[in-house]
Structure formats: structure tokens, C-alpha cells
Design an enzyme around this catalytic site. Sequence first.
Site, short mmCIF file in Angstrom:
data_model
loop_
_atom_site.label_atom_id
_atom_site.label_comp_id
_atom_site.label_asym_id
_atom_site.label_seq_id
_atom_site.Cartn_x
_atom_site.Cartn_y
_atom_site.Cartn_z
CB ALA A 48 12.69 14.66 -1.21
CD GLN A 147 13.56 23.01 2.54
OE1 GLN A 147 14.37 23.28 3.43
NE2 GLN A 147 13.82 23.25 1.27
CB SER A 163 16.64 15.55 -0.10
OG SER A 163 15.87 15.16 -1.22
CB ALA A 164 21.31 13.18 2.16
CG HIS A 165 20.41 18.30 -1.11
ND1 HIS A 165 19.55 17.39 -1.68
CD2 HIS A 165 19.86 19.52 -1.34
CE1 HIS A 165 18.53 18.03 -2.22
NE2 HIS A 165 18.69 19.32 -2.03
CB THR A 198 24.23 -0.33 -8.21
OG1 THR A 198 24.18 -1.34 -9.22
CG2 THR A 198 25.31 -0.66 -7.21
CB CYS A 280 12.79 22.78 -7.43
SG CYS A 280 13.71 21.75 -6.29
#
Length: 328
Positions: A48, A147, A163-165, A198, A280
Site C-alpha cells: 500500500a 486495513q 496490501s495483501a498481507h 519484474t 509502522c
Amino acid sequence: MEEGFRIWANPSSPHKAGRAARAALEDARARVKAALGWTGEVIFTSGASEALSLAINHAPANRRFPALTSAVEHEAVLRLTPDALRISVTPEGLLNLAELEQALVSQAPALVAIQHVNSETGVVQDLAALAGLVKAHNARLLVDAAQGAGKLPLPQADMIALSAHKFGGPVGIGALLVRDYALLAPTGGQERGYRAGTEPLPQVLAMAAALEAGHDWLKSASALRESLEAQLLDLGAEVIAAHAPRSPTIGAYRMPGKSSAAQLIRFDGAGIAVSAGSACSSGSLKASHVLTAMGVEGLGEVIRVSIGRETSADDIARFVALWREIRG
């Protein structure tokens, strides 16, 4: 993710293996869009924070609008918009819409960057009302949905960062959802020319799979949070933003008389992972800008608790028992 490692080639390569990797990448892109109910474009990023940087820093010359944000945004947005006008929030952490409208009148067109779900308190902003204001003033809406995406329905916006996590995927992959590529200036490289590097196919495939796993567990998470908060209130805790709409996965709680640092040490020693502020910035000793903007008293006594897909009632019971012990 294992499937992605087996498809070893660079998706940009013209040979047969490269074309197979490209096909898998584009299939995953379509799956991500379908899982999120998004009809615009998807640009894969490292997360993100990069998606937000792409959205804020790469507008075409004729679309570089002054930024408006709330005072409780994630540090990623605050760092990217040092000159932005910060809109205040209520004591419950909700955006002051009247103040935003006044700012839109004076600064339209503008780029409004708002977090859907606050990463420290779990407060959910009324983005439907906000989107209406933004559209009425010919502004652009960028939503930090790190979130909320994969858990709550996506808001209507021009651009959305995720964000995927945060929804069970791997660290190091995310996306910027863009209503129209025309909102961005091409930077060269991959991702239709809007992001260099990539494409990490294993992470992309894992991200799609995590979204497709669904969010049925949120009903259980909501019940667990309600149980947690009822027990903490009986123990004299203060629930931050108790009366605001909040995500079932995040809560912020004050233990009067006990510093956040002391609580973190005790919980960590017992194998319970909590934080003070967002992950963070919780390594910093500075006061939370989110709690400060909300006018929270005793903000140095507040911890942030998360409930995940695998959290159980036994986990809640262990947490409450240790809270009681720490409180004394």
C-alpha cells in the site's frame, strides 16, 4: 504461491515460458478484480505504501492537485503530503465533513487522501458521504484501504491502495486500483508502463488466492471483539472511539495508570502480540498523532489489539487474564 514459483519465467519475456507467466499474471489480475468487485484497472505494487506514492506522486501535469488529508492518516500518507491541509476529526476519530467541504470550496480541484479503516483505532470513515462531497467539488478521491480491503466492501473512489498481507496474503505485494489510467502519468517499465520492476508472480497469485478465501471469519471476529471489550470495560478499561463505526479486527484500549510500554513488555513476555499505535510507527517513542488528533486523554496508556482469522475465544481469555494481572 508454490504454483507461481513453478512458473519461473519473466512475464515480459516473449518466449513460450514467458507467455505462460503472462497468462497467469493476467488471470490473477482478473481474479483480484472479481474478488474485490472492482471494474477499473489494477496495478500491482510492493504494498500500500508504494501504491499511495504512485497515486500521489505520478499524476499527469494537468492533474496535480493540492492534497487534502485527515489528521489521522497513516504515516505513509503524511510523509507523502507534507504541505497538505489536514482536516480535523471528532473525538471519535471521524472526519469533520463540514471542514472538508470548506476546504474543497477553497482548494478545488483537490486530491483527497483518506484512510478507510484507521490502522490504530479501527474507526471506519463514512466514505459514501465523503465521496459525494469530493465528486460535487470536482476533486479526486484516493483511499488508503490497507486495513479494509478484503474485509469490508470497497468504497467508491478514483484510486484505492491495498496490501495483501492485511487480508492473509504474503508481505511484499499490494496494488493500486485505478478507475482510469488517465489519472496517472506513465513511468515506463512493467504494469502497462505505470510501474517498473519484474512482476513477482508467486506473490501475485498468492494475493489473488487470499482474496478468494473470503472473509466469513469476520463475523466471528466481531463477536470476539465484543466479548473482549465487555470484559475490559468491567476491568476499568477505556475503549477508544467506542461509539464510532469500527472494524471488527482492530481495537484500541487504555489501561489507566499503566504505560503502553509496560503493557507491551508484559504481553510480549506472555506470547501475546499487541502494539502501541500502528505497526509502522510503534517502534517510535513519540506520541500517537492519531490519538493526539482525537484528543484522547492518557494516550501513553493505550495499546492496539488486532483480531485475526485464527484468533480464538481462548486467546481472548488469555489476554483478559493478563490484562487483569497487569492492572493489579
